[in-house]
Design a protein around this motif. Structure first.
Motif, short mmCIF file in Angstrom:
data_model
loop_
_atom_site.label_atom_id
_atom_site.label_comp_id
_atom_site.label_asym_id
_atom_site.label_seq_id
_atom_site.Cartn_x
_atom_site.Cartn_y
_atom_site.Cartn_z
N ARG A 53 1.42 2.26 -3.49
CA ARG A 53 0.18 2.78 -4.05
C ARG A 53 -0.08 4.21 -3.56
O ARG A 53 -0.59 5.05 -4.29
CB ARG A 53 -0.94 1.83 -3.63
CG ARG A 53 -2.24 1.88 -4.33
CD ARG A 53 -2.27 1.39 -5.77
NE ARG A 53 -2.19 0.00 -6.03
CZ ARG A 53 -3.21 -0.83 -6.09
NH1 ARG A 53 -4.43 -0.42 -5.85
NH2 ARG A 53 -3.02 -2.08 -6.41
N ASN A 54 0.30 4.47 -2.31
CA ASN A 54 0.10 5.81 -1.74
C ASN A 54 0.93 6.87 -2.46
O ASN A 54 0.59 8.05 -2.43
CB ASN A 54 0.41 5.82 -0.25
CG ASN A 54 -0.64 5.10 0.56
OD1 ASN A 54 -1.76 4.88 0.10
ND2 ASN A 54 -0.28 4.70 1.77
N GLU A 89 -6.79 8.21 -11.85
CA GLU A 89 -7.06 9.38 -11.02
C GLU A 89 -5.89 10.36 -11.04
O GLU A 89 -6.08 11.57 -11.10
CB GLU A 89 -7.40 8.97 -9.58
CG GLU A 89 -8.71 8.24 -9.45
CD GLU A 89 -9.91 9.07 -9.88
OE1 GLU A 89 -9.92 10.30 -9.67
OE2 GLU A 89 -10.84 8.48 -10.47
N LEU A 90 -4.68 9.84 -10.98
CA LEU A 90 -3.51 10.71 -11.01
C LEU A 90 -3.38 11.39 -12.38
O LEU A 90 -3.09 12.59 -12.45
CB LEU A 90 -2.24 9.91 -10.67
CG LEU A 90 -0.95 10.72 -10.58
CD1 LEU A 90 -1.05 11.84 -9.56
CD2 LEU A 90 0.22 9.79 -10.25
N LYS A 102 -5.92 14.17 -12.60
CA LYS A 102 -5.44 15.36 -11.89
C LYS A 102 -4.40 16.09 -12.73
O LYS A 102 -4.38 17.33 -12.78
CB LYS A 102 -4.84 14.98 -10.53
CG LYS A 102 -5.86 14.56 -9.51
CD LYS A 102 -5.19 14.13 -8.22
CE LYS A 102 -6.18 13.52 -7.26
NZ LYS A 102 -5.51 12.94 -6.07
N GLN A 140 -7.13 2.20 -11.62
CA GLN A 140 -7.91 3.35 -11.19
C GLN A 140 -7.02 4.41 -10.54
O GLN A 140 -7.21 5.61 -10.74
CB GLN A 140 -9.03 2.92 -10.23
CG GLN A 140 -9.98 4.05 -9.87
CD GLN A 140 -10.74 4.60 -11.05
OE1 GLN A 140 -11.07 3.88 -11.99
NE2 GLN A 140 -11.04 5.88 -11.02
N SER A 141 -6.03 3.97 -9.76
CA SER A 141 -5.08 4.92 -9.14
C SER A 141 -4.30 5.67 -10.21
O SER A 141 -4.10 6.89 -10.09
CB SER A 141 -4.13 4.18 -8.20
OG SER A 141 -4.82 3.66 -7.10
N TYR A 186 6.44 6.11 -8.12
CA TYR A 186 5.84 4.78 -8.05
C TYR A 186 6.73 3.76 -8.77
O TYR A 186 7.06 2.71 -8.22
CB TYR A 186 4.44 4.79 -8.67
CG TYR A 186 3.84 3.40 -8.73
CD1 TYR A 186 3.12 2.89 -7.65
CD2 TYR A 186 4.03 2.58 -9.83
CE1 TYR A 186 2.60 1.61 -7.68
CE2 TYR A 186 3.52 1.30 -9.87
CZ TYR A 186 2.81 0.82 -8.79
OH TYR A 186 2.31 -0.46 -8.83
N GLN A 214 0.81 -1.21 0.00
CA GLN A 214 0.00 0.00 0.00
C GLN A 214 0.85 1.27 0.00
O GLN A 214 0.46 2.28 -0.56
CB GLN A 214 -0.97 0.00 1.19
CG GLN A 214 -2.01 1.10 1.11
CD GLN A 214 -2.87 1.02 -0.15
OE1 GLN A 214 -3.32 -0.05 -0.54
NE2 GLN A 214 -3.09 2.16 -0.78
N LEU A 218 1.05 7.26 -5.54
CA LEU A 218 0.18 7.77 -6.60
C LEU A 218 -0.89 8.69 -6.02
O LEU A 218 -1.17 9.74 -6.57
CB LEU A 218 -0.48 6.60 -7.35
CG LEU A 218 0.47 5.66 -8.08
CD1 LEU A 218 -0.30 4.46 -8.62
CD2 LEU A 218 1.22 6.36 -9.19
N VAL A 219 -1.45 8.28 -4.91
CA VAL A 219 -2.54 9.04 -4.28
C VAL A 219 -2.04 10.39 -3.75
O VAL A 219 -2.72 11.40 -3.89
CB VAL A 219 -3.19 8.21 -3.15
CG1 VAL A 219 -4.22 9.02 -2.39
CG2 VAL A 219 -3.79 6.93 -3.72
N ASN A 220 -0.85 10.41 -3.18
CA ASN A 220 -0.33 11.61 -2.52
C ASN A 220 0.69 12.38 -3.37
O ASN A 220 1.39 13.24 -2.84
CB ASN A 220 0.32 11.22 -1.18
CG ASN A 220 -0.68 10.55 -0.26
OD1 ASN A 220 -1.83 10.93 -0.18
ND2 ASN A 220 -0.23 9.51 0.42
#
Length: 175
Positions: A54-55, A120-121, A124, A116-117, A70, A51, A57-59
């Motif tokens: 994966r974070n 979303e990136l 953005k 999906q990650s 990543y 995870q 990409l999210v952050n």
């Protein structure tokens, strides 16, 4: 987890698992019921430890930075000499002949979640102007998902990380 990762589900024997876990046969069956249940638990554990990647990409502060971070971490992990080659999820996918729907769904969800990650990136990135709005980010997210898993496969047969880093650099330039 490491035994399944290294050998795959089919090639992993109960004695292999008992030795790796330091358990008796009865303890293994009392705790996990059967080999397949233990395999599913190993995949869940693998997801938890992955995870952090994966974070990234999210952050991410930006799309390209997040994708680079990543994949830098992904490549380091895929080529890590202290771990089995590749990725447990990629290996499970290649061996996905199991009729067990829970296992198939677990793997499918992992693929879809990563895609999906990426999506979303990239979205953005389009909103901030970093990614060309004419680019089909659905296709690009699928491409990045495929690159992720192809790196896992390549790491099993080649040891030149530079080629893989160059490939990722090229993809980021295309964005």
């Amino acid at each position: 987890m490491l035994v399944f990762w290294e050998k795959g589900y089919e090639a992993t024997s109960i004695p292999d698992l008992l030795k790796a876990m330091g358990l008796s046969r009865s303890s293994l069956y009392e705790t996990f019921v059967d080999k397949q249940t233990l395999y599913v638990e190993a995949i869940h554990h693998y997801k938890k430890i992955g995870q952090n990647k994966r974070n990234l990409l999210v952050n991410a502060p930006s799309a390209k930075v997040g994708i680079r971070q990543y994949f830098d971490q992904h490549i380091t992990s895929a080529f890590n000499e202290d771990l089995p080659k590749g990725c447990l999820i990629t290996n499970a996918t290649i061996d996905m002949d199991s009729p067990d729907e829970e296992l198939r769904k677990l793997i499918r969800d992992r693929f879809e979640g990563l895609e999906q990650s990426f999506y979303e990136l990239l979205r953005k990135g389009q909103q901030t102007g970093e990614i060309d709005p004419k680019k089909d980010i659905k296709v690009l997210s699928h491409l990045l998902l495929n690159l992720n898993h192809s790196i896992n496969v390549i790491s099993k047969v080649k040891s030149d990380k530079k080629v893989v880093h160059d490939m990722i650099n090229t993809v980021i330039e295309m964005l």
